[in-house]
Enzyme design. Structure first.
Site, PDB file in Angstrom:
ATOM      1  N   HIS A 281       0.939  -1.397  -0.841  1.00  0.00           N
ATOM      2  CA  HIS A 281       0.238   0.059   0.230  1.00  0.00           C
ATOM      3  C   HIS A 281       0.752   1.360  -0.164  1.00  0.00           C
ATOM      4  O   HIS A 281       0.637   1.912  -1.106  1.00  0.00           O
ATOM      5  CB  HIS A 281      -0.715  -0.059   1.940  1.00  0.00           C
ATOM      6  CG  HIS A 281      -2.000   1.126   1.080  1.00  0.00           C
ATOM      7  ND1 HIS A 281      -1.662   1.811   2.353  1.00  0.00           N
ATOM      8  CD2 HIS A 281      -2.307   1.947   0.035  1.00  0.00           C
ATOM      9  CE1 HIS A 281      -3.039   2.946   2.655  1.00  0.00           C
ATOM     10  NE2 HIS A 281      -3.532   2.721   0.841  1.00  0.00           N
TER      11      HIS A 281
ATOM     12  N   HIS B 210      -1.999   0.701   7.975  1.00  0.00           N
ATOM     13  CA  HIS B 210      -3.256   0.962   7.765  1.00  0.00           C
ATOM     14  C   HIS B 210      -4.606  -0.359   7.740  1.00  0.00           C
ATOM     15  O   HIS B 210      -5.243  -0.241   7.085  1.00  0.00           O
ATOM     16  CB  HIS B 210      -3.372   1.990   6.767  1.00  0.00           C
ATOM     17  CG  HIS B 210      -3.179   2.974   6.563  1.00  0.00           C
ATOM     18  ND1 HIS B 210      -1.342   2.774   5.641  1.00  0.00           N
ATOM     19  CD2 HIS B 210      -3.062   4.712   6.608  1.00  0.00           C
ATOM     20  CE1 HIS B 210      -1.024   3.780   5.399  1.00  0.00           C
ATOM     21  NE2 HIS B 210      -2.186   5.457   5.819  1.00  0.00           N
TER      22      HIS B 210
HETATM   23  S1  FES Z   1       0.869   1.096   4.537  1.00  0.00           S
HETATM   24 FE1  FES Z   1      -0.062  -0.698   5.150  1.00  0.00          FE
HETATM   25  S2  FES Z   1      -1.839  -0.677   4.757  1.00  0.00           S
HETATM   26 FE2  FES Z   1      -1.393   1.393   4.005  1.00  0.00          FE
END
Ligand code: FES
Length: 171
Positions: free
Chosen positions: A95, A114
């Site tokens: 992500h 997140h």
């Molecule tokens: S950096 Fe891992 S869920 Fe956003």
């Protein structure tokens, strides 16, 4: 720089991602293919030293790419070794690049930024969360001397356009 369509898919992992068959999990490197496309061949750990459900830290394909090797104790898709239970992944969340942590009780990689969750028993597949991609997998092979070696990757390490710098091959 010349990069064939076939090598582009190999480098990015898109070819493997497009192969939506159980074979797409194949994590064993093809014999004689180790280190192809500029990936280094790197010994990570000895088979007889691995403890089930206890990850081993390493960096691959370079020092800036944190990865973990994991022996799961039962056969999993793409696993190598006598029990086909050994896998490895980049632990950088696809992500936004936060490092994920392996939670041995749930057998999941979890991202604290997140809250994305990934399943190492299913090829690093994303289970829930903000990420839209699976954890990049490290291709492994078991050498004759009993060492587990990294020989390539499937999927892009977070923030990269290619996992390795490769040399132009003149015609
Ligand atoms: S950096 Fe891992 S869920 Fe956003």
């Amino acid at each position: 720089m010349t990069l064939s369509r076939r090598n582009f898919f190999k480098l990015t992992g898109l070819g493997a991602a497009a192969a939506a068959t159980p074979g797409a999990f194949a994590q064993n490197a093809a014999p004689g293919n180790a280190g192809a496309l500029g990936y280094p061949v790197q010994a990570i750990a000895r088979l007889d030293a691995l403890v089930v459900n206890q990850p081993v830290d390493f960096a691959y394909p370079d020092a800036a790419s944190a990865c973990q090797l994991l022996r799961l104790g039962h056969a999993v898709p793409g696993g190598i070794g006598p029990q086909q239970d050994i896998v490895a992944y980049s632990i950088l969340c696809p992500h936004m690049g936060c490092p994920t942590s392996y939670e041995s009780s749930s057998r999941r990689y979890k991202c604290g930024c997140h809250f994305s969750v990934f399943d190492p028993e299913m090829g690093g597949q994303q289970v829930i969360g903000q990420a839209t991609q699976d954890l990049p997998r490290v291709l492994l092979e078991l050498a004759e001397d009993g060492s587990i070696r990294a020989v390539g990757m499937v999927g892009l390490v977070y923030g990269r356009q290619s996992n390795v710098q490769f040399q132009e091959v003149s015609a």
